[in-house]
Enzyme design. Structure first.
Site, PDB file in Angstrom:
ATOM      1  N   ASP A 301       0.844  -1.196   0.000  1.00 44.92           N
ATOM      2  CA  ASP A 301       0.000   0.000   0.000  1.00 44.92           C
ATOM      3  C   ASP A 301       0.882   1.251   0.000  1.00 44.92           C
ATOM      4  O   ASP A 301       0.628   2.221   0.718  1.00 44.92           O
ATOM      5  CB  ASP A 301      -0.957   0.013   1.194  1.00 44.92           C
ATOM      6  CG  ASP A 301      -2.041   1.076   1.068  1.00 44.92           C
ATOM      7  OD1 ASP A 301      -2.209   1.620  -0.044  1.00 44.92           O
ATOM      8  OD2 ASP A 301      -2.705   1.373   2.074  1.00 44.92           O
ATOM      9  N   HIS A 305       3.427  10.680   0.839  1.00 46.87           N
ATOM     10  CA  HIS A 305       3.105  12.100   0.911  1.00 46.87           C
ATOM     11  C   HIS A 305       4.400  12.849   1.217  1.00 46.87           C
ATOM     12  O   HIS A 305       5.361  12.269   1.718  1.00 46.87           O
ATOM     13  CB  HIS A 305       2.080  12.383   2.006  1.00 46.87           C
ATOM     14  CG  HIS A 305       0.778  11.674   1.821  1.00 46.87           C
ATOM     15  ND1 HIS A 305      -0.223  12.155   1.006  1.00 46.87           N
ATOM     16  CD2 HIS A 305       0.312  10.504   2.331  1.00 46.87           C
ATOM     17  CE1 HIS A 305      -1.252  11.320   1.030  1.00 46.87           C
ATOM     18  NE2 HIS A 305      -0.941  10.299   1.823  1.00 46.87           N
TER      19      HIS A 305
END
Length: 445
Positions: A301, A305
């Site tokens: 996953d 960011h």
């Protein structure tokens, strides 16, 4: 004459380990020879004492391209993957715009061309008003993604009727439906706040309810499904009891296997993702499922960011951008579980290479070093170790939640279709050599 022969290693497959010399021609495995069998080759490399593994297949990755490329893009994400031994990425559709149509799929293929350091399969989001699905399927996506919670309304299948309809739409496409388990009604009932409120909005009950609904709908629709990451004892128990009802597989992630909710005290925003880190007993149940083979695959996953986005001040913990980098550390974190005795190397190959390749329809080329498969090869030296550090990460996130972990075994070379991509911690290929690949036949058998 072979293009390349790797001599002196033990080859690891999901079924076991065998000593053989591996021969490559035209980017594929051409032969496995008895050790030191004479063979004419353009290049011969000694890899004595090492293991050769098939390149890893990460089935759950967000490369953030298009639209979110300040976080990651095709070039940076696939470069990080190559450095970590992941030679095939399956890219999720939640970019900007979402990949949900012929147009957005073709645009993504075009953007990826010439920028990939590893091979990439593309996944498509199923809209509630889905159309042109046969035309999308003809382009070769490796899955259709169905979301049951925590997404925009256009993609939200939050009732059993909507989920059933989605699976019935996917069934005639002869492809895999992937469903993220959740319960939107529970999420809606919890007010935003700190970490405790975030945990309460996504409890084990929501995950387990989602898994049960997915399996029942798959059984009724007779559609093959893959359940996205699980990490609760109740979720695993539900899957264990119900999986025989349908053609279903399940995944988890290294972070779910390694962290608990107590780690928020030190990791904070860097660890914020969904599903959330849970109680120690949940992590222990997940490890037990890893050991006994209940977990079909481990993916990352990978959802990076920027450091600034993670470090900003937010009104509630739920508002922090969710996700963390992972493609570069998948092999290393799984070697931790080899060292702990939870799994062996063949189990690592099964969960991180063979099973995801087969399940997502690329098992005819990926996930094995058998003759005829792509020569995606990892050279692993068990005499060395790996130290995971922030400074070595190639993702634009610039950090890893596994900073400081040291594991036995070191990746010394990575080949993609017989081309040396990464060696001794450095990029070896001058130009990106990855391709966008499509699915053929799905299944775990």
């Amino acid at each position: 004459m072979f293009d390349l022969v790797l001599r002196g290693a033990a080859i690891v497959e999901s079924s076991g380990t065998v000593c053989a010399d591996l021969c490559v021609t035209d980017g594929r495995v051409a032969a496995l020879l008895d050790p030191e069998t004479p063979a004419a080759a353009k290049a011969v490399r000694r890899v004595d004492g090492c293991y050769l593994l098939p390149g890893l297949v990460d089935a759950h990755v967000h490369l953030r391209d298009p639209g979110l490329t300040h976080k990651e893009d095709f070039e940076s994400g696939t470069r990080a993957a190559a450095a970590g031994g992941v030679t095939t990425l399956l890219d999720m559709p939640t970019d900007d715009p979402w990949t949900d149509s012929v147009g957005t799929f073709v645009d993504k293929q075009r953007l990826a061309h010439g920028r990939l350091h590893v091979d990439v399969g593309l996944q498509v989001a199923l809209r509630r008003d889905a159309s042109d699905l046969q035309a999308i399927r003809a382009l070769g996506p490796v899955s259709f993604e169905i979301f049951t919670a925590d997404v925009p309304a256009a993609y939200l299948h939050d009732t059993q009727a909507l989920l059933m309809r989605a699976l019935e739409l996917v069934k005639p496409l002869d492809t895999l439906a992937c469903v993220s388990p959740g319960d939107q009604s529970i999420l809606n009932s919890v007010a935003k706040g700190g970490i405790d409120a975030f945990l309460a909005s996504r409890p084990p009950l929501a995950e387990a309810t989602g898994i049960a609904k997915i399996i029942l709908a798959a059984a009724e629709a007779r559609t093959p499904v893959h359940v996205r990451q699980t990490n609760s004892a109740l979720g695993i128990a539900t899957y264990r009891r119900m999986r025989g009802l349908a053609d279903v597989s399940i995944e988890t992630t290294p972070q779910c296997l390694l962290f608990t909710a107590g780690d928020y005290a030190t990791q904070g925003a860097d660890l914020k993702a969904s599903p959330p880190a849970r109680a120690p007993e949940d992590r222990d149940a997940l490890l037990a499922a890893l050991r006994d083979g209940m977990i079909d695959m481990v993916a990352t996953d990978h959802a990076p960011h920027t450091r600034a986005e993670k470090a900003a001040v937010y009104e509630s913990f739920a508002d922090i951008p969710g996700g963390m980098p992972g493609v570069q550390t998948l092999l290393a974190t799984m070697l931790h579980f080899v060292a702990s005795g939870d799994i062996d190397l063949p189990a690592l190959v099964r969960m991180c290479s063979t099973n995801p390749a087969r399940r997502f329809g690329i098992g005819n080329r990926k996930g094995s070093l058998a003759r005829g498969h792509d020569a995606d090869i990892l050279v692993l030296d068990p005499r060395l170790d790996t130290h995971i550090a922030h400074a070595d990460q190639l993702s634009r996130a610039g950090y890893t939640p596994f900073d400081g972990m040291r594991v036995p075994g070191r990746l010394t070379a990575v080949y993609l279709r017989g081309m040396l991509m990464h060696e001794h911690g450095r990029t070896a290929a001058m130009e990106p050599a990855g391709k966008v690949i499509g699915a053929s036949k799905h299944g775990l058998a």
